[in-house]
Design a protein around this motif. Structure first.
Motif, PDB file in Angstrom:
ATOM      1  N   UNK A  79       0.823  -1.208   0.000  1.00  0.00           N
ATOM      2  CA  UNK A  79       0.000   0.000   0.000  1.00  0.00           C
ATOM      3  C   UNK A  79       0.860   1.261   0.000  1.00  0.00           C
ATOM      4  N   UNK A  80       1.918   1.279   0.814  1.00  0.00           N
ATOM      5  CA  UNK A  80       2.781   2.467   0.879  1.00  0.00           C
ATOM      6  C   UNK A  80       3.557   2.644  -0.436  1.00  0.00           C
ATOM      7  N   UNK A  81       3.917   1.541  -1.085  1.00  0.00           N
ATOM      8  CA  UNK A  81       4.581   1.627  -2.378  1.00  0.00           C
ATOM      9  C   UNK A  81       3.625   2.212  -3.409  1.00  0.00           C
ATOM     10  N   UNK A  82       2.381   1.778  -3.368  1.00  0.00           N
ATOM     11  CA  UNK A  82       1.376   2.331  -4.289  1.00  0.00           C
ATOM     12  C   UNK A  82       1.160   3.814  -4.010  1.00  0.00           C
ATOM     13  N   UNK A  83       1.141   4.193  -2.731  1.00  0.00           N
ATOM     14  CA  UNK A  83       1.001   5.609  -2.376  1.00  0.00           C
ATOM     15  C   UNK A  83       2.141   6.422  -2.972  1.00  0.00           C
ATOM     16  N   UNK A  84       3.350   5.885  -2.866  1.00  0.00           N
ATOM     17  CA  UNK A  84       4.518   6.584  -3.412  1.00  0.00           C
ATOM     18  C   UNK A  84       4.429   6.678  -4.922  1.00  0.00           C
ATOM     19  N   UNK A  85       3.952   5.616  -5.547  1.00  0.00           N
ATOM     20  CA  UNK A  85       3.822   5.620  -7.007  1.00  0.00           C
ATOM     21  C   UNK A  85       2.784   6.645  -7.458  1.00  0.00           C
ATOM     22  N   UNK A  86       1.803   6.928  -6.616  1.00  0.00           N
ATOM     23  CA  UNK A  86       0.767   7.912  -6.957  1.00  0.00           C
ATOM     24  C   UNK A  86       1.212   9.338  -6.636  1.00  0.00           C
ATOM     25  N   UNK A  87       2.438   9.482  -6.098  1.00  0.00           N
ATOM     26  CA  UNK A  87       2.975  10.810  -5.868  1.00  0.00           C
ATOM     27  C   UNK A  87       3.035  11.235  -4.416  1.00  0.00           C
TER      28      UNK A  87
END
Length: 183
Positions: A79-87
């Motif tokens: 989830x945190x990786x996805x958050x980072x990928x979303x900016x």
């Protein structure tokens, strides 16, 4: 500066950030997998040595809880990786903290079981037996070499204490005899 160089710089920063995050994630994942493998191996050895079915069941439950902690951590990492990928700005240290906290919680789940306590007790008992055998062997070797051992020194100490006790008793009796003679 023109828009092209600003865009290139931003793209470079983003790429660098993602590369660092990916490296940190891969490293953390590898360490997690290694830790889990070691944990599972040692835990299964512990459970195999335990003959008590109730303790075995509790040990399996403890492991299941620990496994769930690891899976929750993995989900949080995704989830945190996805958050980072979303900016979203995600600190790389946050990933480390997730794994460290998860490791602590997982080990707490395992260590609170009676199976872990029994295995620890058996290990301590085995270590004490090995130490006693080593002490006995060392003492036997020292005796053969005609070198005083710890038990020899302790025996001499006990004898000295007994001699002092007797000496004080004789002195008290002598003092009483002298008092009677002076009267």
């Amino acid at each position: 500066m023109n828009d092209s160089s600003t865009t290139d710089a931003a793209q470079h920063d983003w790429t660098s950030f993602m590369e660092e995050m990916n490296e940190q994630f891969v490293d953390a994942l590898e360490q997690n997998v290694e830790a889990q493998a070691e944990f599972v191996e040692s835990w299964s050895e512990t459970l195999e040595s335990s003959a008590d079915d109730e303790r075995l069941g509790e040990g399996v439950q403890g492991y299941a809880k620990a496994y769930q902690v690891w899976m929750d951590a993995a989900q949080e990492m995704v989830e945190r990786t996805a958050d980072a990928a979303e900016g979203e700005e995600v600190d790389v240290e946050e990933f480390r903290d997730v794994w460290l906290n998860s490791a602590n919680q997982a080990f707490k789940e395992v260590m609170s079981t009676s199976a872990f306590a029994a295995a620890t007790g058996e290990t301590v008992q085995d270590a004490m037996e090995v130490r006693q055998m080593a002490d006995d062997s060392a003492e036997a070797t020292l005796r053969q070499l005609r070198i005083p051992t710890q038990s020899d020194v302790e025996e001499i100490g006990d004898r000295l204490v007994e001699l002092e006790r007797r000496q004080h008793e004789v002195e008290r009796k002598l003092d009483r005899v002298l008092e009677h003679l002076e009267e």
